[in-house]
Design a protein around this motif. Sequence first.
Motif, PDB file in Angstrom:
ATOM      1  N   THR A  94     -70.340  25.678 -45.722  1.00 21.11           N
ATOM      2  CA  THR A  94     -69.423  25.098 -44.755  1.00 21.11           C
ATOM      3  C   THR A  94     -68.487  24.141 -45.491  1.00 21.11           C
ATOM      4  N   LEU A  95     -67.558  23.580 -44.760  1.00 19.83           N
ATOM      5  CA  LEU A  95     -66.684  22.574 -45.347  1.00 19.83           C
ATOM      6  C   LEU A  95     -67.480  21.352 -45.798  1.00 19.83           C
ATOM      7  N   LEU A  96     -68.642  21.150 -45.194  1.00 17.51           N
ATOM      8  CA  LEU A  96     -69.470  19.990 -45.515  1.00 17.51           C
ATOM      9  C   LEU A  96     -70.412  20.239 -46.684  1.00 17.51           C
ATOM     10  N   GLU A  97     -70.862  21.469 -46.852  1.00 20.73           N
ATOM     11  CA  GLU A  97     -71.789  21.794 -47.948  1.00 20.73           C
ATOM     12  C   GLU A  97     -71.585  23.237 -48.378  1.00 20.73           C
TER      13      GLU A  97
ATOM     14  N   GLY B 130     -73.160  28.758 -38.100  1.00 22.21           N
ATOM     15  CA  GLY B 130     -73.314  27.316 -38.222  1.00 22.21           C
ATOM     16  C   GLY B 130     -72.228  26.650 -39.028  1.00 22.21           C
ATOM     17  N   VAL B 131     -70.982  27.154 -38.944  1.00 20.58           N
ATOM     18  CA  VAL B 131     -69.929  26.623 -39.809  1.00 20.58           C
ATOM     19  C   VAL B 131     -69.453  25.243 -39.358  1.00 20.58           C
ATOM     20  N   TYR B 132     -69.874  24.795 -38.180  1.00 22.19           N
ATOM     21  CA  TYR B 132     -69.619  23.419 -37.768  1.00 22.19           C
ATOM     22  C   TYR B 132     -70.824  22.523 -38.059  1.00 22.19           C
ATOM     23  N   ASN B 133     -71.846  23.072 -38.730  1.00 22.86           N
ATOM     24  CA  ASN B 133     -73.047  22.289 -39.078  1.00 22.86           C
ATOM     25  C   ASN B 133     -73.602  21.541 -37.872  1.00 22.86           C
ATOM     26  N   SER B 134     -73.903  22.289 -36.811  1.00 24.34           N
ATOM     27  CA  SER B 134     -74.487  21.757 -35.570  1.00 24.34           C
ATOM     28  C   SER B 134     -73.533  20.842 -34.804  1.00 24.34           C
TER      29      SER B 134
ATOM     30  N   ALA C 258     -59.860  23.711 -40.084  1.00 21.51           N
ATOM     31  CA  ALA C 258     -60.134  23.763 -41.523  1.00 21.51           C
ATOM     32  C   ALA C 258     -61.525  24.324 -41.793  1.00 21.51           C
ATOM     33  N   ALA C 259     -62.486  23.934 -40.963  1.00 19.07           N
ATOM     34  CA  ALA C 259     -63.857  24.418 -41.147  1.00 19.07           C
ATOM     35  C   ALA C 259     -63.933  25.932 -40.988  1.00 19.07           C
ATOM     36  N   LEU C 260     -63.273  26.477 -39.981  1.00 24.34           N
ATOM     37  CA  LEU C 260     -63.301  27.924 -39.760  1.00 24.34           C
ATOM     38  C   LEU C 260     -62.583  28.673 -40.878  1.00 24.34           C
TER      39      LEU C 260
ATOM     40  N   PRO D  90     -65.006  22.349 -56.838  1.00 26.37           N
ATOM     41  CA  PRO D  90     -63.784  22.765 -57.529  1.00 26.37           C
ATOM     42  C   PRO D  90     -63.551  24.266 -57.526  1.00 26.37           C
ATOM     43  N   ASP D  91     -64.649  25.063 -57.515  1.00 26.49           N
ATOM     44  CA  ASP D  91     -64.505  26.506 -57.599  1.00 26.49           C
ATOM     45  C   ASP D  91     -64.524  27.190 -56.236  1.00 26.49           C
ATOM     46  N   ALA D  92     -64.502  26.422 -55.155  1.00 28.73           N
ATOM     47  CA  ALA D  92     -64.572  27.020 -53.821  1.00 28.73           C
ATOM     48  C   ALA D  92     -63.305  27.807 -53.518  1.00 28.73           C
TER      49      ALA D  92
END
Length: 342
Positions: free
Chosen positions: A203-206, A228-232, A274-276, A325-327
Amino acid sequence: MNDTPAPRRRLGGSAVQVGPLGLGTAPLAGLNEPVGDADARAALLTALDRGIDFFDTAPHYGVGLAEERIGAALAARPSAAPVLATKVGRRLRPLPEGAPDDAHGFIGTPRRERYWDWSRDGIRACVEESLRRLGRDRVDVVLLHDPDDFEDEVYATAYPALAELREQGVVGAIGAGMNQTAMLTRFVRRLDLDVVLCAGRYTLLEQGAADDLFPACRERGTSVVLGGVYNSGILARPEPGAHYNYAPAEPAVLARAEALGRVCAAHGVPLRAAALRFAGADPVVASVLVGCRAGAEVHDNADMAALPIPDALWSDLRAQGLIRPDAAVPPPRPATGAGGAP
């Protein structure tokens, strides 16, 4: 309203193709708060209207209620032929008289209970029971559901049963769905899976799935579906009291989510958009699932997933150490098409 069809991706070596945005149906079965039949049907039909035709479900969701609601909605729209994914491992039976509800966080569910069954016959029976609830004679995708404590059973009986169903054409694609990457990675390397569903670990968070699961999937030609891309919920609303990983977020996690939100706000981009978009950017990801409770939420997620995002946002997130960095990040694109991360 019918949006322009989004590009589709094949799941592994199967013939099953999915769009970049799918509908997770656990919320439609009353996860954490009740949802009525009318709202559930509206969400499902709105998804079809927006070109979202990949529905992920499971017997676990509302002890069969999610599957039954999908079946009822599709009966009302007989021309629809969405890609349906369900899961095996948990079977259902009537709740004994006087026994407490087997809720697991679902509200307003039928009087049933879950029980584990990873045997060959149990896997086949689980699929047959799901087909009856869905009102279908075939299902596109079947996943082993949360076999965290049953790895040996997967190798001995559950996977061979699924492979047999795939060979017989009862199932189009097979795989596993979990909230962890270590066991999923072992499954990818040891078994012939078309797809894995990984919830919350990219996810954007991890982005931990990029360390083990994604490389294995690239090597083996296995597709990834992300849930779970919004991390709950914390990546939808990063505020005090937000949940992460199904529990109240720790202060450090909340602070990181808030930092992500500030960068997005500086670029005029909603954090959930952004998360999606971020979750679906890696080429190994075939689709991103988002759970919705009503038609309005479906519209919102479809709009968020189609929103153009400036390159500078991703550059700033990298510069601040908020994404690896590599995402992979999505290229800019015009705001056309139905909601899908690329």
